[in-house]
Design a protein around this motif. Sequence first.
Motif, PDB file in Angstrom:
ATOM      1  N   ALA A   1       0.703  -1.152  -0.090  1.00 44.56           N
ATOM      2  CA  ALA A   1      -0.013   0.120  -0.196  1.00 44.56           C
ATOM      3  C   ALA A   1       0.960   1.094  -0.143  1.00 44.56           C
ATOM      4  CB  ALA A   1      -0.881   0.025   1.151  1.00 44.56           C
ATOM      5  N   LEU A   2       0.476   2.115  -0.645  1.00 42.97           N
ATOM      6  CA  LEU A   2       1.079   3.626  -0.735  1.00 42.97           C
ATOM      7  C   LEU A   2       0.789   4.222   0.536  1.00 42.97           C
ATOM      8  CD1 LEU A   2       0.504   4.841  -4.335  1.00 42.97           C
ATOM      9  CD2 LEU A   2       2.444   3.680  -3.199  1.00 42.97           C
ATOM     10  N   VAL A   3       1.759   5.256   0.986  1.00 40.80           N
ATOM     11  CA  VAL A   3       1.353   5.984   2.262  1.00 40.80           C
ATOM     12  C   VAL A   3       0.488   6.984   1.796  1.00 40.80           C
ATOM     13  CG1 VAL A   3       2.633   7.613   3.954  1.00 40.80           C
ATOM     14  CG2 VAL A   3       3.760   5.634   3.039  1.00 40.80           C
ATOM     15  N   ASP A   4      -0.505   7.307   2.729  1.00 39.79           N
ATOM     16  CA  ASP A   4      -1.417   8.260   2.538  1.00 39.79           C
ATOM     17  C   ASP A   4      -1.020   9.750   2.568  1.00 39.79           C
ATOM     18  OD1 ASP A   4      -4.554   8.920   1.938  1.00 39.79           O
ATOM     19  OD2 ASP A   4      -4.175   9.896   4.209  1.00 39.79           O
TER      20      ASP A   4
ATOM     21  N   ASP B   1      -1.337  11.125   5.954  1.00 38.15           N
ATOM     22  CA  ASP B   1      -0.363  10.667   6.983  1.00 38.15           C
ATOM     23  C   ASP B   1       0.988  11.363   6.548  1.00 38.15           C
ATOM     24  OD1 ASP B   1      -2.234   8.831   8.004  1.00 38.15           O
ATOM     25  OD2 ASP B   1      -1.611   7.288   6.709  1.00 38.15           O
ATOM     26  N   VAL B   2       1.241  11.788   5.755  1.00 39.73           N
ATOM     27  CA  VAL B   2       2.585  12.385   5.292  1.00 39.73           C
ATOM     28  C   VAL B   2       2.697  13.816   5.984  1.00 39.73           C
ATOM     29  CG1 VAL B   2       4.242  13.438   3.730  1.00 39.73           C
ATOM     30  CG2 VAL B   2       3.216  11.032   3.533  1.00 39.73           C
ATOM     31  N   LEU B   3       1.365  14.490   5.557  1.00 37.88           N
ATOM     32  CA  LEU B   3       1.466  15.946   6.015  1.00 37.88           C
ATOM     33  C   LEU B   3       1.262  15.969   7.568  1.00 37.88           C
ATOM     34  CD1 LEU B   3      -1.294  17.164   3.496  1.00 37.88           C
ATOM     35  CD2 LEU B   3       1.087  17.727   3.465  1.00 37.88           C
ATOM     36  N   LYS B   4       0.463  15.089   8.005  1.00 43.44           N
ATOM     37  CA  LYS B   4       0.225  15.024   9.813  1.00 43.44           C
ATOM     38  C   LYS B   4       1.768  14.824  10.328  1.00 43.44           C
ATOM     39  CE  LYS B   4      -1.900  12.567  13.336  1.00 43.44           C
ATOM     40  NZ  LYS B   4      -3.058  11.456  13.649  1.00 43.44           N
TER      41      LYS B   4
ATOM     42  N   PHE C   1       4.729  15.636   9.150  1.00 44.96           N
ATOM     43  CA  PHE C   1       5.460  16.753   9.063  1.00 44.96           C
ATOM     44  C   PHE C   1       4.466  18.429   9.808  1.00 44.96           C
ATOM     45  CE2 PHE C   1       7.372  14.137   5.896  1.00 44.96           C
ATOM     46  CZ  PHE C   1       8.707  14.529   6.239  1.00 44.96           C
ATOM     47  N   GLY C   2       3.451  17.849  10.470  1.00 46.70           N
ATOM     48  CA  GLY C   2       2.882  18.932  10.841  1.00 46.70           C
ATOM     49  C   GLY C   2       2.064  20.184   9.923  1.00 46.70           C
ATOM     50  N   LEU C   3       1.990  19.603   8.699  1.00 52.70           N
ATOM     51  CA  LEU C   3       1.124  20.418   7.783  1.00 52.70           C
ATOM     52  C   LEU C   3      -0.179  20.103   7.569  1.00 52.70           C
ATOM     53  CD1 LEU C   3       4.221  20.243   5.191  1.00 52.70           C
ATOM     54  CD2 LEU C   3       3.573  22.207   6.754  1.00 52.70           C
ATOM     55  N   THR C   4      -0.746  21.195   6.883  1.00 50.09           N
ATOM     56  CA  THR C   4      -2.320  20.714   6.468  1.00 50.09           C
ATOM     57  C   THR C   4      -2.419  20.914   4.918  1.00 50.09           C
ATOM     58  OG1 THR C   4      -3.007  23.345   6.538  1.00 50.09           O
ATOM     59  CG2 THR C   4      -3.303  21.642   8.596  1.00 50.09           C
ATOM     60  N   ARG C   5      -3.343  20.522   4.318  1.00 59.60           N
ATOM     61  CA  ARG C   5      -3.454  20.457   2.885  1.00 59.60           C
ATOM     62  C   ARG C   5      -3.659  21.983   2.420  1.00 59.60           C
ATOM     63  NH1 ARG C   5      -5.030  16.201  -0.522  1.00 59.60           N
ATOM     64  NH2 ARG C   5      -5.182  14.222   0.419  1.00 59.60           N
ATOM     65  N   GLU C   6      -4.228  22.840   3.378  1.00 61.05           N
ATOM     66  CA  GLU C   6      -4.601  24.131   2.934  1.00 61.05           C
ATOM     67  C   GLU C   6      -2.996  24.897   3.113  1.00 61.05           C
ATOM     68  OE1 GLU C   6      -6.268  22.472   5.464  1.00 61.05           O
ATOM     69  OE2 GLU C   6      -8.098  22.379   4.068  1.00 61.05           O
ATOM     70  N   GLU C   7      -2.273  24.393   4.138  1.00 59.76           N
ATOM     71  CA  GLU C   7      -0.907  25.284   4.252  1.00 59.76           C
ATOM     72  C   GLU C   7      -0.099  24.954   2.836  1.00 59.76           C
ATOM     73  OE1 GLU C   7       0.175  25.169   8.707  1.00 59.76           O
ATOM     74  OE2 GLU C   7       0.149  23.325   7.746  1.00 59.76           O
ATOM     75  N   VAL C   8      -0.282  23.625   2.473  1.00 58.25           N
ATOM     76  CA  VAL C   8       0.646  23.051   1.233  1.00 58.25           C
ATOM     77  C   VAL C   8      -0.152  23.724  -0.129  1.00 58.25           C
ATOM     78  CG1 VAL C   8       1.182  21.169  -0.204  1.00 58.25           C
ATOM     79  CG2 VAL C   8       1.212  21.024   2.300  1.00 58.25           C
ATOM     80  N   GLU C   9      -1.292  23.822  -0.183  1.00 57.00           N
ATOM     81  CA  GLU C   9      -1.903  24.500  -1.437  1.00 57.00           C
ATOM     82  C   GLU C   9      -1.587  25.926  -1.528  1.00 57.00           C
ATOM     83  OE1 GLU C   9      -5.900  23.167  -0.821  1.00 57.00           O
ATOM     84  OE2 GLU C   9      -5.548  21.347  -1.732  1.00 57.00           O
ATOM     85  N   GLY C  10      -1.525  26.626  -0.156  1.00 58.52           N
ATOM     86  CA  GLY C  10      -0.916  28.181  -0.305  1.00 58.52           C
ATOM     87  C   GLY C  10       0.375  28.532  -0.622  1.00 58.52           C
ATOM     88  N   VAL C  11       1.088  27.434  -0.810  1.00 58.12           N
ATOM     89  CA  VAL C  11       2.598  27.654  -1.067  1.00 58.12           C
ATOM     90  C   VAL C  11       2.900  28.080  -2.597  1.00 58.12           C
ATOM     91  CG1 VAL C  11       4.937  26.518  -1.108  1.00 58.12           C
ATOM     92  CG2 VAL C  11       3.446  26.122   0.540  1.00 58.12           C
ATOM     93  N   PRO C  12       3.436  29.219  -3.053  1.00 57.95           N
ATOM     94  CA  PRO C  12       3.503  29.519  -4.461  1.00 57.95           C
ATOM     95  C   PRO C  12       4.460  28.410  -5.253  1.00 57.95           C
ATOM     96  CG  PRO C  12       4.130  31.410  -3.216  1.00 57.95           C
ATOM     97  CD  PRO C  12       3.885  30.051  -2.267  1.00 57.95           C
ATOM     98  N   ASP C  13       4.283  28.109  -6.267  1.00 60.52           N
ATOM     99  CA  ASP C  13       4.873  27.065  -7.132  1.00 60.52           C
ATOM    100  C   ASP C  13       6.817  27.364  -7.127  1.00 60.52           C
ATOM    101  OD1 ASP C  13       2.834  25.456  -7.737  1.00 60.52           O
ATOM    102  OD2 ASP C  13       2.625  26.466  -9.868  1.00 60.52           O
TER     103      ASP C  13
END
Length: 120
Positions: A92-95, A98-101, A103-115
């Motif tokens: 199984a792949l890692v969810d 789970d990876v974000l958790k 590293f103490g990140l949320t999807r919103e924080e990652v989506e807000g990072v400029p490319d």
Amino acid sequence: MSIMSFSDIEDPVLLSPSQLVSSSKLSKNLGAYLEKIKKRPVFITREQEVEAVLINIDDYRELLLEEQRVEELYYAVLALRRLVEHFKSPKALVDTDDVLKRFGLTREEVEGVPDDAVDG
């Protein structure tokens, strides 16, 4: 099985004698050769060996874009290969969450990072 090196294949550079210039002649007539490169590259020789090529800036930019396209294609192929390997593998792949958790990140924080911040 041996690995083929660049010297084992024919040189892909095709040029005419009018495109050759010695480094000393180039240094004395740079302006004229800057005009010539608007039409085609100029190959600079030293001791009768081609040492460098002088191209116009638009051709150089196009080469950089082509290099970027090739790199993007490489990463796309790599991603597809990994996807195929995943479907062939019982692991199984890692969810993502789970990876974000971890590293103490949320999807919103990652989506807000400029490319450009991610590209380095």
